[in-house]
Enzyme design. Structure first.
Site, PDB file in Angstrom:
ATOM      1  N   GLU A  21       0.810  -1.220   0.000  1.00 33.70           N
ATOM      2  CA  GLU A  21       0.000   0.000   0.000  1.00 33.70           C
ATOM      3  C   GLU A  21       0.842   1.268   0.000  1.00 33.70           C
ATOM      4  O   GLU A  21       0.506   2.240  -0.691  1.00 33.70           O
ATOM      5  CB  GLU A  21      -0.945  -0.001   1.209  1.00 33.70           C
ATOM      6  CG  GLU A  21      -2.108  -0.960   1.117  1.00 33.70           C
ATOM      7  CD  GLU A  21      -1.717  -2.404   1.429  1.00 33.70           C
ATOM      8  OE1 GLU A  21      -2.569  -3.290   1.247  1.00 33.70           O
ATOM      9  OE2 GLU A  21      -0.557  -2.629   1.863  1.00 33.70           O
ATOM     10  N   HIS A  54     -10.408  -5.828  10.172  1.00 34.48           N
ATOM     11  CA  HIS A  54     -11.196  -5.534   8.977  1.00 34.48           C
ATOM     12  C   HIS A  54     -12.463  -4.756   9.319  1.00 34.48           C
ATOM     13  O   HIS A  54     -13.352  -4.620   8.471  1.00 34.48           O
ATOM     14  CB  HIS A  54     -11.574  -6.824   8.250  1.00 34.48           C
ATOM     15  CG  HIS A  54     -10.408  -7.511   7.608  1.00 34.48           C
ATOM     16  ND1 HIS A  54      -9.467  -8.193   8.343  1.00 34.48           N
ATOM     17  CD2 HIS A  54     -10.038  -7.620   6.310  1.00 34.48           C
ATOM     18  CE1 HIS A  54      -8.559  -8.700   7.528  1.00 34.48           C
ATOM     19  NE2 HIS A  54      -8.876  -8.366   6.283  1.00 34.48           N
TER      20      HIS A  54
END
Length: 405
Positions: free
Chosen positions: A141, A210
């Site tokens: 990322e 998450h």
């Protein structure tokens, strides 16, 4: 660059289901003493305030709002022809329209290519536009976000998909030190027209890593604009607006809203990145919310109407800057505010919004602002515990009843 203005962080008024019956607020005026407004009944049977009957105090506009509200078309699509789309399909349609319109628009991220994205927002785009405009990346990322920022500096308009917003914490350095600052630190030589988007929020037993709500993390970065979609209509309109913006924009999508279906217009439309949405006009209390909590609030609103209350519901949509024009005029009308969010209580969006309202509209409040936020704990995996961490409709109903006493 018309960079977004950082909102002040303030303390929130806390309320939980465990102690909601203990809250008592003293008001200067009872609801029955309010004057200068009248009710009409809409075709759907819900009461609505006749805004033309308000007093001069209600009609007065805020002069030092963070953002102004320009004339725009109504977001209502009930009576308009169109086509039905799920929210993730609306995002894809908006992205595809912008890629057709502007060859500088490209997509970068993990599995965004031939796999079509984790939630299929980019499905079919790689086949149509090729691997150079829809670029699959390694699981890195920090690297591909930095690459996208560099591409934006050279004239492209990248759309970065984070497979999950929590993963973008790995790119926080790039987003903060580069994305938010380069226009300023380069003396205006570089613009950063990049969109960073992806799913977040509490899902269904996705576990703590998450299920993060990171709006407040990114809100503290100078130079970044933030919006949160909640319907197929505003998802498409905000996606198109974010891509066309010269500012870096973070678009928050909720993992549980992707399969919501709505009819949207066939003709092109682009929403304002700094404008809130009036979801339900009302008279007794202003409820400010966004993303998934919009639906918890509307569920609570049905119960409140049956109990004789008339809540005004606003989807703030723009998380940075706040649309204080819409919010302020609502506060001047109802004189009571409840903020409902899925973000964390400490330093969350609600804390910033509370500070902004108190700074600008303190004289119009008849009671302390109540902020209903998620618990300051990692989201549990167990379904029953997960539900306890998030604000539920019953808590919203209890808060309104206490606030309007």
């Amino acid at each position: 660059m018309a960079a977004a203005v950082t909102q002040g962080i303030g303390a929130t008024a806390a309320l939980s289901s465990a102690n909601s019956n203990k809250f008592q607020f003293t008001t200067r005026r009872s609801l029955s003493e309010r004057k200068g407004s009248s009710f009409v009944i809409r075709s759907d049977g819900n009461p609505r305030v006749d805004l033309n009957q308000h007093s001069n105090r209600t009609r007065q506009l805020v002069t030092n709002a963070v953002s102004t509200k320009p004339d725009s078309a109504s977001a209502s699509t009930v009576s308009k022809p169109g086509h039905e789309l799920l929210l993730f399909e609306a995002l894809r349609e908006g992205l595809e329209e912008e890629m057709d319109r502007d060859p500088h628009v490209c997509v970068i991220g993990e599995d965004v290519g031939h796999y079509g994205g984790s939630y299929k927002v980019t499905k079919g785009l790689a086949d149509k536009y090729g691997d150079l405009r829809v670029l699959d990346t390694p699981i890195a990322e920090n690297s591909f976000t930095g690459m996208a920022i560099g591409a934006a500096m050279t004239g492209l308009r990248p759309v970065v998909e984070g497979m999950n917003m929590g993963f973008l914490l790995l790119a926080f350095n790039q987003i903060s030190n580069n994305c938010g600052m380069l226009h300023y630190t380069s003396g205006g030589q570089f613009k950063i027209p990049v969109v960073i988007r992806g799913p977040g929020g509490v899902g269904r037993q996705l576990g703590a890593e998450h299920s993060q709500r990171l709006e407040s993390y990114f809100q503290s970065i100078p130079g970044i604009q933030m919006v949160a979609c909640s319907t197929a209509y505003n998802a498409k309109g905000l996606m198109k607006a974010a891509i066309r913006s010269e500012n870096p924009v973070i678009l928050f999508e909720h993992v549980l809203l992707y399969n919501l279906k709505e009819r949207i217009p066939d003709e092109e439309y682009v929403l304002n990145l700094e404008e809130a949405e009036m979801v339900r006009p009302g008279e007794h209390v202003t409820i400010l919310t966004y993303s998934r909590m919009r639906y918890h609030v509307m569920q609570a609103a049905k119960t409140l109407v049956n109990k004789g209350y008339d809540p005004e519901v606003i989807d703030i949509r723009s998380l940075k800057p706040f649309d204080l024009y819409t919010i302020g005029n609502s506060v001047k009308k109802t004189h009571r505010v409840i903020i409902v969010e899925e973000c964390m209580r400490t330093g969350g969006i609600g804390a910033s919004l509370t500070a902004s309202i108190n700074e600008n509209f303190h004289d119009y409040l008849d009671a302390p602002i109540v902020c209903l936020s998620s618990q300051d704990v990692p989201t549990p995996y167990a379904a029953s515990l997960e539900e306890w961490t998030v604000v539920q409709p019953a808590q919203i109903v209890a808060a309104v009843e206490q606030l309007c006493q």
